[in-house]
Design a protein around this motif. Structure first.
Motif, PDB file in Angstrom:
ATOM      1  N   UNK A  37      -4.397 -42.481 -53.763  1.00  0.00           N
ATOM      2  CA  UNK A  37      -3.686 -43.333 -54.718  1.00  0.00           C
ATOM      3  C   UNK A  37      -4.254 -43.102 -56.107  1.00  0.00           C
ATOM      4  N   UNK A  38      -3.371 -43.084 -57.100  1.00  0.00           N
ATOM      5  CA  UNK A  38      -3.802 -43.060 -58.493  1.00  0.00           C
ATOM      6  C   UNK A  38      -2.947 -44.050 -59.253  1.00  0.00           C
ATOM      7  N   UNK A  39      -3.577 -45.099 -59.776  1.00  0.00           N
ATOM      8  CA  UNK A  39      -2.875 -46.128 -60.529  1.00  0.00           C
ATOM      9  C   UNK A  39      -3.501 -46.217 -61.914  1.00  0.00           C
ATOM     10  N   UNK A  40      -2.990 -47.132 -62.747  1.00  0.00           N
ATOM     11  CA  UNK A  40      -3.571 -47.286 -64.075  1.00  0.00           C
ATOM     12  C   UNK A  40      -4.868 -48.084 -64.053  1.00  0.00           C
ATOM     13  N   UNK A  41      -5.275 -48.592 -62.871  1.00  0.00           N
ATOM     14  CA  UNK A  41      -6.496 -49.385 -62.771  1.00  0.00           C
ATOM     15  C   UNK A  41      -7.539 -48.782 -61.835  1.00  0.00           C
ATOM     16  N   UNK A  42      -7.111 -47.958 -60.874  1.00  0.00           N
ATOM     17  CA  UNK A  42      -8.058 -47.379 -59.922  1.00  0.00           C
ATOM     18  C   UNK A  42      -7.457 -46.133 -59.291  1.00  0.00           C
ATOM     19  N   UNK A  43      -8.330 -45.349 -58.686  1.00  0.00           N
ATOM     20  CA  UNK A  43      -7.916 -44.186 -57.916  1.00  0.00           C
ATOM     21  C   UNK A  43      -8.665 -44.185 -56.590  1.00  0.00           C
ATOM     22  N   UNK A  44      -8.010 -43.726 -55.542  1.00  0.00           N
ATOM     23  CA  UNK A  44      -8.620 -43.546 -54.230  1.00  0.00           C
ATOM     24  C   UNK A  44      -8.508 -42.068 -53.861  1.00  0.00           C
ATOM     25  N   UNK A  45      -9.638 -41.440 -53.622  1.00  0.00           N
ATOM     26  CA  UNK A  45      -9.664 -40.057 -53.147  1.00  0.00           C
ATOM     27  C   UNK A  45     -10.187 -40.089 -51.720  1.00  0.00           C
ATOM     28  N   UNK A  46      -9.314 -40.023 -50.709  1.00  0.00           N
ATOM     29  CA  UNK A  46      -9.771 -40.088 -49.326  1.00  0.00           C
ATOM     30  C   UNK A  46     -10.505 -38.809 -48.931  1.00  0.00           C
ATOM     31  N   UNK A  47     -11.323 -38.924 -47.917  1.00  0.00           N
ATOM     32  CA  UNK A  47     -12.149 -37.784 -47.523  1.00  0.00           C
ATOM     33  C   UNK A  47     -11.321 -36.581 -47.084  1.00  0.00           C
ATOM     34  N   UNK A  48     -10.123 -36.824 -46.536  1.00  0.00           N
ATOM     35  CA  UNK A  48      -9.289 -35.719 -46.105  1.00  0.00           C
ATOM     36  C   UNK A  48      -8.789 -34.850 -47.242  1.00  0.00           C
ATOM     37  N   UNK A  49      -8.857 -35.355 -48.478  1.00  0.00           N
ATOM     38  CA  UNK A  49      -8.435 -34.585 -49.647  1.00  0.00           C
ATOM     39  C   UNK A  49      -9.486 -33.539 -50.029  1.00  0.00           C
ATOM     40  N   UNK A  50     -10.725 -33.742 -49.599  1.00  0.00           N
ATOM     41  CA  UNK A  50     -11.819 -32.863 -50.024  1.00  0.00           C
ATOM     42  C   UNK A  50     -11.850 -31.607 -49.168  1.00  0.00           C
ATOM     43  N   UNK A  51     -10.839 -30.790 -49.329  1.00  0.00           N
ATOM     44  CA  UNK A  51     -10.709 -29.529 -48.598  1.00  0.00           C
ATOM     45  C   UNK A  51     -11.233 -28.391 -49.469  1.00  0.00           C
ATOM     46  N   UNK A  55      -9.452 -26.396 -44.228  1.00  0.00           N
ATOM     47  CA  UNK A  55      -8.107 -26.804 -44.606  1.00  0.00           C
ATOM     48  C   UNK A  55      -7.431 -27.452 -43.401  1.00  0.00           C
ATOM     49  N   UNK A  56      -6.571 -28.457 -43.621  1.00  0.00           N
ATOM     50  CA  UNK A  56      -5.857 -29.068 -42.495  1.00  0.00           C
ATOM     51  C   UNK A  56      -4.847 -28.097 -41.909  1.00  0.00           C
ATOM     52  N   UNK A  57      -4.441 -28.313 -40.669  1.00  0.00           N
ATOM     53  CA  UNK A  57      -3.441 -27.422 -40.053  1.00  0.00           C
ATOM     54  C   UNK A  57      -2.070 -27.623 -40.683  1.00  0.00           C
ATOM     55  N   UNK A  58      -1.211 -26.631 -40.528  1.00  0.00           N
ATOM     56  CA  UNK A  58       0.156 -26.698 -41.049  1.00  0.00           C
ATOM     57  C   UNK A  58       0.957 -27.820 -40.393  1.00  0.00           C
ATOM     58  N   UNK A  59       0.511 -28.281 -39.228  1.00  0.00           N
ATOM     59  CA  UNK A  59       1.219 -29.324 -38.500  1.00  0.00           C
ATOM     60  C   UNK A  59       0.903 -30.729 -39.010  1.00  0.00           C
ATOM     61  N   UNK A  60      -0.092 -30.863 -39.878  1.00  0.00           N
ATOM     62  CA  UNK A  60      -0.499 -32.199 -40.328  1.00  0.00           C
ATOM     63  C   UNK A  60       0.552 -32.793 -41.256  1.00  0.00           C
ATOM     64  N   UNK A  61       0.765 -34.109 -41.127  1.00  0.00           N
ATOM     65  CA  UNK A  61       1.672 -34.802 -42.032  1.00  0.00           C
ATOM     66  C   UNK A  61       1.111 -34.800 -43.444  1.00  0.00           C
ATOM     67  N   UNK A  62       1.988 -34.707 -44.435  1.00  0.00           N
ATOM     68  CA  UNK A  62       1.563 -34.656 -45.829  1.00  0.00           C
ATOM     69  C   UNK A  62       1.115 -36.027 -46.325  1.00  0.00           C
ATOM     70  N   UNK A  63       1.805 -37.076 -45.900  1.00  0.00           N
ATOM     71  CA  UNK A  63       1.528 -38.410 -46.415  1.00  0.00           C
ATOM     72  C   UNK A  63       0.122 -38.849 -46.048  1.00  0.00           C
ATOM     73  N   UNK A  64      -0.649 -39.322 -47.048  1.00  0.00           N
ATOM     74  CA  UNK A  64      -2.009 -39.767 -46.808  1.00  0.00           C
ATOM     75  C   UNK A  64      -2.318 -41.036 -47.576  1.00  0.00           C
ATOM     76  N   UNK A  65      -3.594 -41.311 -47.778  1.00  0.00           N
ATOM     77  CA  UNK A  65      -4.026 -42.561 -48.406  1.00  0.00           C
ATOM     78  C   UNK A  65      -4.386 -42.400 -49.880  1.00  0.00           C
TER      79      UNK A  65
END
Length: 280
Positions: A30-44, A18-28
């Motif tokens: 994205x979920x749109x009606x045409x595509x989704x991006x699941x960045x590697x940092x989400x795979x916790x 899991x990321x540390x409590x100090x990490x910023x929440x904003x990441x890369x």
């Protein structure tokens, strides 16, 4: 399971934790009606799943059929502890599957015969196949598992199971690219029995897909190595090893490779079948 130590390898593998409590929440992400991006940092650890009849296993679910979005496939990253696996991995008799090993080693048993798959190992498992899978050795194994409901066609036999390794398949250069863009094809493109293709696409640094591909095939793209910039439905998106892209049918898509190493990704697409027509 505890996170594994990082090690140089040709394919990126989620590390968990899991990321540390100090990490910023904003990441890369994205979920749109045409595509989704699941960045590697989400795979916790917190987003892993468990499935029936598996032991010593956890799953990152990257894609699943969704009405109005990508509807043909599901894709998981499966992490097995040493000895982990399943005697009954597939519970849907109509689901075909593809396994691609990115770390460690697994043994797939099919029709009483064991097949040992290491990094780069691939197998295709037709719908209705009775198979089992176990991690081998003392480090466990990690693999991508792509599942699709097989679309049978009257008069056309179902495809056979097969086992291979990426390193045993010569990449096919794309025309007029001088080898800068190549595709390693696990399925024979001329074999109409297959209704999905799984490939590894490699772009050398600076290579491009030079136009916005806009087509009926749905895609799952997991970046195995390197980094690049994708043009998705008029959005520019930076991606790197460990990111997953989920593209709806007709989502415009193009890219160029950046960085000092090749940009490589595992690609799924549905092929070789008529579009389903609605009936009253």
């Amino acid at each position: 399971m505890t996170p594994r130590a990082s090690a140089p390898q040709p394919y990126y593998v989620p590390k968990g934790g899991l990321p540390p409590q100090s990490q910023l929440i904003t990441g890369r992400a994205m979920f749109t009606d045409a595509f989704a991006i699941i960045p590697r940092g989400v795979l916790s650890d917190i987003v892993t799943s468990a499935l029936p009849f598996w032991d010593g296993a956890r799953f990152w679910v990257l894609a699943r059929p969704m009405s109005g979005f990508s509807e043909t496939f599901s894709q998981y990253i499966v992490e097995l502890a040493p000895g982990g696996g399943s005697e009954r991995p597939e519970t849907d008799p109509n689901a075909e599957g593809a396994v691609f090993v990115v770390e460690g080693a697994v043994s797939v048993q099919l029709d009483g015969q064991d097949h040992h798959l290491t990094q780069g190992g691939f197998c295709y498992l037709p719908a209705g196949a009775q198979w089992r899978i176990r991690a081998q050795g003392d480090t466990g194994g990690v693999f991508h598992w792509i599942r699709k409901r097989y679309q049978s066609v009257a008069g056309l036999d179902a495809p056979d199971a097969f086992f291979t390794n990426e390193n045993d398949i010569p990449p096919a250069p794309m025309p007029d690219t001088n080898g800068a863009w190549a595709t390693t094809r696990f399925m024979d493109p001329a074999d109409m029995r297959h209704d999905m293709h799984v490939t590894v696409v490699t772009l050398q640094p600076g290579a491009v897909i030079p136009f916005d591909e806009t087509h009926v095939m749905e895609h799952g793209l997991y970046v195995l190595q390197g980094k690049g910039v994708y043009h998705l439905n008029q959005h520019w998106v930076e991606v790197e090893a460990g990111d997953f892209m989920w593209l709806r049918a007709f989502c415009p898509q193009a890219c160029y490779a950046g960085g000092p190493e090749p940009f490589r990704y595992l690609l799924y697409k549905d092929v070789n079948r008529h579009a389903a027509l609605p009936y009253a």
